[in-house]
Write an enzyme that holds these catalytic residues in place. Structure first.
Site, PDB file in Angstrom:
ATOM      1  N   ALA A   9     -30.307  33.803  38.484  1.00 25.56           N
ATOM      2  CA  ALA A   9     -30.623  32.436  38.240  1.00 25.56           C
ATOM      3  C   ALA A   9     -31.581  31.944  39.349  1.00 25.56           C
ATOM      4  O   ALA A   9     -31.422  32.255  40.680  1.00 25.56           O
ATOM      5  CB  ALA A   9     -29.470  31.440  38.073  1.00 25.56           C
ATOM      6  N   ALA A  12     -29.606  30.764  42.202  1.00 21.44           N
ATOM      7  CA  ALA A  12     -29.299  31.548  43.406  1.00 21.44           C
ATOM      8  C   ALA A  12     -30.103  31.902  44.434  1.00 21.44           C
ATOM      9  O   ALA A  12     -30.011  32.125  45.637  1.00 21.44           O
ATOM     10  CB  ALA A  12     -28.750  32.833  42.739  1.00 21.44           C
ATOM     11  N   ARG A  15     -31.369  28.536  46.595  1.00 25.32           N
ATOM     12  CA  ARG A  15     -30.438  27.773  47.384  1.00 25.32           C
ATOM     13  C   ARG A  15     -29.239  28.340  47.781  1.00 25.32           C
ATOM     14  O   ARG A  15     -28.807  28.370  48.923  1.00 25.32           O
ATOM     15  CB  ARG A  15     -30.004  26.370  46.372  1.00 25.32           C
ATOM     16  N   TYR A  57     -22.093  42.305  34.317  1.00 25.79           N
ATOM     17  CA  TYR A  57     -21.391  41.826  35.161  1.00 25.79           C
ATOM     18  C   TYR A  57     -19.995  42.162  35.337  1.00 25.79           C
ATOM     19  O   TYR A  57     -19.238  42.228  36.340  1.00 25.79           O
ATOM     20  CB  TYR A  57     -21.250  40.340  34.463  1.00 25.79           C
ATOM     21  N   LEU A  73     -24.366  30.912  36.024  1.00 25.84           N
ATOM     22  CA  LEU A  73     -24.899  31.181  34.537  1.00 25.84           C
ATOM     23  C   LEU A  73     -24.674  29.957  33.833  1.00 25.84           C
ATOM     24  O   LEU A  73     -24.425  28.972  34.256  1.00 25.84           O
ATOM     25  CB  LEU A  73     -23.842  32.084  33.903  1.00 25.84           C
ATOM     26  N   LYS A  96     -21.687  23.668  38.449  1.00 22.23           N
ATOM     27  CA  LYS A  96     -21.171  22.707  37.735  1.00 22.23           C
ATOM     28  C   LYS A  96     -21.896  22.714  36.387  1.00 22.23           C
ATOM     29  O   LYS A  96     -22.966  23.112  36.135  1.00 22.23           O
ATOM     30  CB  LYS A  96     -21.235  21.417  38.363  1.00 22.23           C
ATOM     31  N   TYR A 234     -37.914  10.038  37.929  1.00 20.68           N
ATOM     32  CA  TYR A 234     -36.691  10.600  38.988  1.00 20.68           C
ATOM     33  C   TYR A 234     -36.405   9.669  39.603  1.00 20.68           C
ATOM     34  O   TYR A 234     -36.758   8.618  40.263  1.00 20.68           O
ATOM     35  CB  TYR A 234     -37.622  11.620  39.713  1.00 20.68           C
TER      36      TYR A 234
END
Length: 321
Positions: A9, A12, A15, A57, A73, A96, A234
Site C-alpha cells: 500500500a 506503507a 509513512r 500473505y 489492507l 484504522k 480540506y
C-alpha cells in the site's frame, strides 16, 4: 522486533516503512504481495527499505522470524488477516479502523488477550506533541472549564475507484475521516464519552456515506461536535471553547513530520501562538506499539481503546439510520 508488511500500500511506502527504519530495536524483514503480478512492485518497495518481497500473505505469516505485522489492507480485510496474524503468534499493527464490525474487533481482542499479543490501530495524532501541548494548556487552567469542543476533518474527493468509495472494501466517510473525530472525543473528553447524535450523507454515484456530523457527550455533559467528509474542502482543525478562553489547532490530525503545528490560545488578555514540536506521527505510533508489546498494562489499555472506538463508530451508524 522483526516486522512484516501485508501488501504494498502507498501508506506503507510513504509513512510506515520510513518510520520503522527510524525506530530503535525494530527491523523490516519482509513484505508480502497478493499475486505474482504485484511482485515486481513489491520487490522494489521492499528492497528500498532493506527487506525482501514474497507472494502470499499466508506465507509471510508462516515465517517464524517475523514477530509483528503491519496491515495496511482495505478495512474489509483487516479482520481476516489480523486474526490470521494473531493466531500465527504475531503482534498486530493495523491501519484504522481495526475492523468494520464490533464482533470482529471483539474476536481479535479476545485472541490477542489469550496469546498475550499486542494489537493497535493507527491513530498517530494522539501521540503528537501537539496533543500533549493542548492537554497541558487545559490542565494548566488556561481556558477554565471546558464548555464545548468542535472539530472538523475532511478532504477532497479521491478518484472514483479509491477504496474509500467502495462499500465492499469498508469505505465511507465515517469509517475513514469520522473515526478520527471519535478518537479525539475520547482523548479530550475521556473514556465516558459516547456518540449521542449522528448524521450521514450520500451523493449520487457513490455507494458509501461521503460526509456527515456527530456529537459526543461525556458523563459531565461536555460535548464534542464533529464534521467529517470525503468530498469536502480540506479541513483538519480543532477548537476547544472554555469558560475563560479558547484553544484552536488548525492542523490537528495530520501534521506532517517537519511541521511545527500552531496551537492558538485566546483569552481576555489577547492571543498567544504556541508552536508544538514537529514529530513523525508514524514513528511515535510505532514506538507506542513496541511499548505495548513489552508492557502488559499498556497492552490491556490498547485492547479497551480498540473496543471503545469500534463500538462508538457502530453506534454512530445506528443513530444515522
Amino acid at each position: 522486533m522483526k516486522f512484516g508488511v501485508l501488501g504494498a500500500a502507498d501508506i506503507a511506502k510513504r509513512r510506515f516503512l520510513p518510520a520503522l527504519n527510524k525506530c530503535e530495536n525494530a527491523e523490516f524483514l519482509m513484505l508480502a504481495v497478493s499475486s505474482e503480478e504485484r511482485l515486481e512492485a513489491g520487490r522494489a518497495l521492499a528492497e528500498e527499505f532493506g527487506g525482501k518481497a514474497i507472494v502470499g500473505y499466508d506465507k509471510l505469516l508462516e515465517c517464524e522470524e517475523i514477530e509483528a505485522v503491519y496491515i495496511p489492507l482495505p478495512p474489509s480485510l483487516h479482520y481476516e488477516w489480523a486474526k490470521k496474524a494473531l493466531l500465527a503468534g504475531k503482534h498486530v499493527f493495523v491501519e484504522k479502523p481495526s475492523t468494520i464490525d464490533v464482533e470482529d474487533t471483539e474476536d481479535l481482542v479476545n485472541i490477542a488477550k489469550e496469546k498475550n499479543l499486542a494489537i493497535i490501530e493507527n491513530y498517530g495524532f494522539i501521540h503528537h506533541p501537539q496533543m500533549t501541548l493542548i492537554k497541558k494548556l487545559i490542565s494548566d487552567d488556561a481556558i477554565g472549564d471546558i464548555r464545548n469542543v468542535r472539530t472538523a476533518f475532511g478532504f477532497p474527493k479521491r478518484q472514483p475507484d479509491d477504496i474509500r468509495h467502495q462499500k465492499a472494501l469498508g469505505g465511507g466517510g465515517l469509517l475513514d475521516a469520522g473515526g478520527y473525530t471519535i478518537k479525539a472525543g475520547f482523548e479530550l473528553l475521556g473514556e465516558s464519552s459516547e456518540v449521542v447524535t449522528a448524521s450521514l450523507n450520500y451523493i449520487d454515484g457513490f455507494e458509501v456515506d461521503m460526509y456527515g456530523t456527530l456529537t459526543m457527550e461525556n458523563a459531565m455533559g461536555h460535548t464534542l461536535q464533529a464534521s467529517f467528509g470525503m468530498d469536502n474542502f480540506y479541513k483538519c482543525e480543532l477548537e476547544i471553547w472554555g469558560q475563560k478562553g479558547m484553544i484552536k489547532a488548525p492542523r490537528f490530525y495530520t501534521a506532517p513530520d517537519g511541521l511545527k503545528p500552531q496551537v492558538i490560545l485566546t483569552t481576555n488578555d489577547g492571543e498567544t501562538i504556541y508552536e508544538a514540536d514537529s514529530a513523525d506521527q508514524f514513528l511515535l505510533q510505532t514506538e507506542y506499539f513496541m511499548n505495548c508489546i513489552k508492557n502488559e498494562e499498556m497492552r490491556n489499555n490498547a485492547y479497551d481503546e480498540l473496543l471503545r472506538q469500534i463500538e462508538q463508530i457502530a453506534y454512530a451508524f445506528d443513530l444515522a439510520e
